[in-house]
Each structure stands twice: as C-alpha cells, then as structure tokens.
Scaffold this motif. Structure first.
Motif, PDB file in Angstrom:
ATOM      1  N   LEU A   1      31.971  27.097  39.964  1.00  0.00           N
ATOM      2  CA  LEU A   1      32.963  27.781  39.127  1.00  0.00           C
ATOM      3  C   LEU A   1      33.095  27.300  37.681  1.00  0.00           C
ATOM      4  O   LEU A   1      33.368  28.118  36.799  1.00  0.00           O
ATOM      5  CB  LEU A   1      34.338  27.710  39.809  1.00  0.00           C
ATOM      6  CG  LEU A   1      34.441  28.393  41.172  1.00  0.00           C
ATOM      7  CD1 LEU A   1      35.888  28.358  41.655  1.00  0.00           C
ATOM      8  CD2 LEU A   1      33.942  29.828  41.110  1.00  0.00           C
ATOM      9  N   PRO A   2      32.939  26.020  37.378  1.00  0.00           N
ATOM     10  CA  PRO A   2      33.133  25.583  35.988  1.00  0.00           C
ATOM     11  C   PRO A   2      32.258  26.349  34.998  1.00  0.00           C
ATOM     12  O   PRO A   2      31.087  26.621  35.257  1.00  0.00           O
ATOM     13  CB  PRO A   2      32.761  24.096  36.039  1.00  0.00           C
ATOM     14  CG  PRO A   2      33.119  23.679  37.428  1.00  0.00           C
ATOM     15  CD  PRO A   2      32.728  24.860  38.280  1.00  0.00           C
ATOM     16  N   GLY A   3      32.864  26.701  33.867  1.00  0.00           N
ATOM     17  CA  GLY A   3      32.157  27.444  32.824  1.00  0.00           C
ATOM     18  C   GLY A   3      32.398  28.931  32.887  1.00  0.00           C
ATOM     19  O   GLY A   3      32.150  29.649  31.904  1.00  0.00           O
ATOM     20  N   ARG A   4      32.899  29.428  34.010  1.00  0.00           N
ATOM     21  CA  ARG A   4      33.155  30.872  34.123  1.00  0.00           C
ATOM     22  C   ARG A   4      34.492  31.229  33.457  1.00  0.00           C
ATOM     23  O   ARG A   4      35.435  30.440  33.475  1.00  0.00           O
ATOM     24  CB  ARG A   4      33.177  31.303  35.591  1.00  0.00           C
ATOM     25  CG  ARG A   4      31.838  31.109  36.307  1.00  0.00           C
ATOM     26  CD  ARG A   4      31.960  31.457  37.779  1.00  0.00           C
ATOM     27  NE  ARG A   4      30.773  31.119  38.544  1.00  0.00           N
ATOM     28  CZ  ARG A   4      29.860  32.003  38.957  1.00  0.00           C
ATOM     29  NH1 ARG A   4      30.009  33.283  38.648  1.00  0.00           N
ATOM     30  NH2 ARG A   4      28.816  31.611  39.658  1.00  0.00           N
ATOM     31  N   LYS A   5      34.549  32.432  32.902  1.00  0.00           N
ATOM     32  CA  LYS A   5      35.748  32.888  32.203  1.00  0.00           C
ATOM     33  C   LYS A   5      36.365  34.071  32.941  1.00  0.00           C
ATOM     34  O   LYS A   5      35.681  35.031  33.291  1.00  0.00           O
ATOM     35  CB  LYS A   5      35.392  33.303  30.767  1.00  0.00           C
ATOM     36  CG  LYS A   5      36.606  33.636  29.905  1.00  0.00           C
ATOM     37  CD  LYS A   5      36.197  33.886  28.459  1.00  0.00           C
ATOM     38  CE  LYS A   5      37.407  34.164  27.582  1.00  0.00           C
ATOM     39  NZ  LYS A   5      37.020  34.379  26.156  1.00  0.00           N
ATOM     40  N   ILE A   6      37.663  33.983  33.181  1.00  0.00           N
ATOM     41  CA  ILE A   6      38.384  35.040  33.901  1.00  0.00           C
ATOM     42  C   ILE A   6      38.653  36.199  32.955  1.00  0.00           C
ATOM     43  O   ILE A   6      39.237  36.032  31.874  1.00  0.00           O
ATOM     44  CB  ILE A   6      39.720  34.501  34.453  1.00  0.00           C
ATOM     45  CG1 ILE A   6      39.478  33.338  35.409  1.00  0.00           C
ATOM     46  CG2 ILE A   6      40.491  35.616  35.161  1.00  0.00           C
ATOM     47  CD1 ILE A   6      40.757  32.636  35.849  1.00  0.00           C
ATOM     48  N   CYS A   7      38.232  37.398  33.345  1.00  0.00           N
ATOM     49  CA  CYS A   7      38.464  38.578  32.505  1.00  0.00           C
ATOM     50  C   CYS A   7      39.487  39.537  33.118  1.00  0.00           C
ATOM     51  O   CYS A   7      40.028  40.403  32.414  1.00  0.00           O
ATOM     52  CB  CYS A   7      37.157  39.314  32.230  1.00  0.00           C
ATOM     53  SG  CYS A   7      36.346  40.010  33.693  1.00  0.00           S
ATOM     54  N   GLU A   8      39.750  39.384  34.410  1.00  0.00           N
ATOM     55  CA  GLU A   8      40.713  40.274  35.063  1.00  0.00           C
ATOM     56  C   GLU A   8      41.251  39.609  36.328  1.00  0.00           C
ATOM     57  O   GLU A   8      40.526  38.925  37.042  1.00  0.00           O
ATOM     58  CB  GLU A   8      40.054  41.610  35.430  1.00  0.00           C
ATOM     59  CG  GLU A   8      41.010  42.619  36.037  1.00  0.00           C
ATOM     60  CD  GLU A   8      40.299  43.901  36.466  1.00  0.00           C
ATOM     61  OE1 GLU A   8      40.985  44.907  36.700  1.00  0.00           O
ATOM     62  OE2 GLU A   8      39.055  43.882  36.582  1.00  0.00           O
ATOM     63  N   ILE A   9      42.544  39.811  36.589  1.00  0.00           N
ATOM     64  CA  ILE A   9      43.183  39.287  37.800  1.00  0.00           C
ATOM     65  C   ILE A   9      43.964  40.415  38.455  1.00  0.00           C
ATOM     66  O   ILE A   9      44.651  41.194  37.777  1.00  0.00           O
ATOM     67  CB  ILE A   9      44.145  38.126  37.477  1.00  0.00           C
ATOM     68  CG1 ILE A   9      43.390  36.974  36.804  1.00  0.00           C
ATOM     69  CG2 ILE A   9      44.853  37.625  38.746  1.00  0.00           C
ATOM     70  CD1 ILE A   9      44.289  35.864  36.307  1.00  0.00           C
ATOM     71  N   GLU A  10      43.859  40.514  39.768  1.00  0.00           N
ATOM     72  CA  GLU A  10      44.615  41.510  40.518  1.00  0.00           C
ATOM     73  C   GLU A  10      45.299  40.818  41.691  1.00  0.00           C
ATOM     74  O   GLU A  10      44.660  40.101  42.463  1.00  0.00           O
ATOM     75  CB  GLU A  10      43.703  42.629  41.016  1.00  0.00           C
ATOM     76  CG  GLU A  10      44.466  43.767  41.677  1.00  0.00           C
ATOM     77  CD  GLU A  10      43.562  44.933  42.068  1.00  0.00           C
ATOM     78  OE1 GLU A  10      44.099  45.944  42.577  1.00  0.00           O
ATOM     79  OE2 GLU A  10      42.332  44.828  41.877  1.00  0.00           O
ATOM     80  N   VAL A  11      46.599  41.039  41.807  1.00  0.00           N
ATOM     81  CA  VAL A  11      47.399  40.444  42.878  1.00  0.00           C
ATOM     82  C   VAL A  11      47.879  41.551  43.802  1.00  0.00           C
ATOM     83  O   VAL A  11      48.695  42.385  43.409  1.00  0.00           O
ATOM     84  CB  VAL A  11      48.608  39.665  42.303  1.00  0.00           C
ATOM     85  CG1 VAL A  11      49.434  39.062  43.440  1.00  0.00           C
ATOM     86  CG2 VAL A  11      48.145  38.585  41.337  1.00  0.00           C
TER      87      VAL A  11
END
Length: 258
Positions: free
Chosen positions: A5-15
């Motif tokens: 996971l390190p280095g990845r960037k979150i572009c969208e979150i859905e709950v």
C-alpha cells in the motif's frame, strides 16, 4: 499491506455502512481523499494506516476481509472502499461488526480504543513481560486475554499458548516461577508467529484473497476435546474458566496453587 500500500494515493472513498466510521461519512471521506499512504502497522486487532491526511484505523472485529482488487472487479460484499489513482481499490468487509476510523495527524494517542490497549504481545521483550506480570493477581488466562494488559491474544490461540507453556488457564500469576514466565513468553511468540507465517486461519483470506493455511490440524489442544494430547496421549478436556471455555491436557497442565 505494509508492502503493497505505501505510495498509493486515494482518489475516491465510498462508505456503504455509515456506522463504521467514528466521524460522519462526509467528514471521513473529505479527510482522507487525496491522501497518500505512507505505512501500515498494527496494535492488537487494530490496523494503523499512516497517510499524509491522517491515520486510517481498521478493526475487523470478529472477522472480515481486506482486499486489494482492480477497481472494475470489486468483491460482492464490502462496507467501505478506497479507490487509488493507479486503478486498484482497497475494500473492507466485516462478517458481523467492525470499525473504520479516522484520526488526525498527531492525535493517534488520543483515540480512546487504541489508547486503552496494552503493549502488543509480539513487541514485549522477556523483561517487559516479567514486569507486566509482576504483582498481578488472578488467573493467567484472564490476564493474557485482557487487551488493556496485553494486546493481540484472543481465544483462538490462547489454548495452545498455555499448553506450550505447560500452564493451566486458572493458574494464579502469583504462583508462576521465573521459568514458567520464560516458557510462557516463548510460547506466545511461537504460536502467534506460527499463525502469521501460515497466513492466518484457513477460513480467513489475505490481501490477495488467498486463504490462510492455519487449520484444525495445526492445533495442539485447542478445540480438540476428547482427542489425545500430542505430548502424553491423555485425552484433552474442555473446562469452564470464568465466562469462557478452555481446552487443556490434565496431565501436562496440572492446576498448581502454590
């Protein structure tokens, strides 16, 4: 997770389950969207994901799955998902209940559920473990399962830990010798590391969806009532220890009171 996971960037979150976060879903997604992941650690059952936007804390409760999958091939069941810019998505699912919390940078120690935990079982040196037990009262099993004392030991592995240490679960801490404590410390590391190396239990899956390799055949006395002890052949017994059941070899784990 620490490798992938390190280095990845979150572009969208859905709950999908708004009760999972500790803050409103809108605030949760706003705080972590655009954050880059920096590292992953654990404290007991809590996974601590360090991001540039704050900490993401995940606790699967009684079980669940955390999967890294292509964004166009999501699993059938998930409660929260984190899509990354590289086209993959991290999904979190709980079998019964669980938590996905947000903590601002610099405030991890203020998270009440994590702050209430004792040191992680695998991080304790022998001297620290001895100090932790010093002056304590009560049975050894109850203390080891008390997450405020030692984090990371649960019912699944406690039976074999105590068997390896040749300790009855109701054995009073005050009756333990230095050698008893050394065996117990060694048994905790042996059992937990053995499970980790096998990828967890056979009914669980890893980040890649592959099932764990720890099965019933790997158990020594846990959940093996009526079967022969692997050391002496005596039938394993199931006994009541407080509000929980325990599995012991009555010969290898006699209850000593002095």
């Amino acid at each position: 997770m620490a490798q992938a996971l390190p280095g990845r960037k979150i572009c969208e979150i859905e709950v999908l389950q708004p009760k999972c976060p500790n803050v409103p879903a809108g605030k949760f997604t706003q705080a972590l969207t655009g954050a880059s992941l920096r590292g992953v650690a654990h404290r007991g059952k809590w996974l601590v994901v360090d991001t540039t936007g704050g900490f993401l804390l995940v606790n699967l409760g009684m079980g669940g799955e955390i999967l890294l999958v292509p964004s166009d091939a999501l699993p059938r069941k998930w409660r929260v998902r984190f899509a990354f810019e590289d086209g993959e998505t991290l999904t979190v699912n709980f079998w019964w209940f669980g938590y996905v919390h947000y903590v601002p940078l610099g405030k991890l120690d203020l998270h009440p559920m994590v702050a209430a935990l004792g040191p992680d079982a695998l991080d304790l040196t022998l001297s620290q473990f001895c100090e932790l037990l010093k002056g304590r009262r009560g049975g050894i099993k109850a203390v080891l399962l008390d997450q405020s004392r030692v984090a990371g030991i649960g019912n699944a592995y406690i039976h074999d830990i105590l068997f390896r240490a040749r300790l009855h679960p109701l054995r009073g801490i005050a009756t333990l010798s230095d050698e008893d404590v050394k065996r117990l410390h060694r048994a905790i590391h042996t059992e937990l590391v053995r499970s980790i190396e096998k990828g967890g239990a056979f009914y669980e899956v890893g980040l890649d969806g592959k099932p764990g390799g720890f099965s019933g055949s790997d158990l020594l006395v846990g959940y093996r009532e009526g079967r022969p002890c692997p050391e002496c052949g005596t039938s394993v017994e199931k006994i009541k220890t407080g509000s929980t059941a325990s599995f012991v070899c009555p010969r290898c784990q006699p209850l000593k009171t002095r």
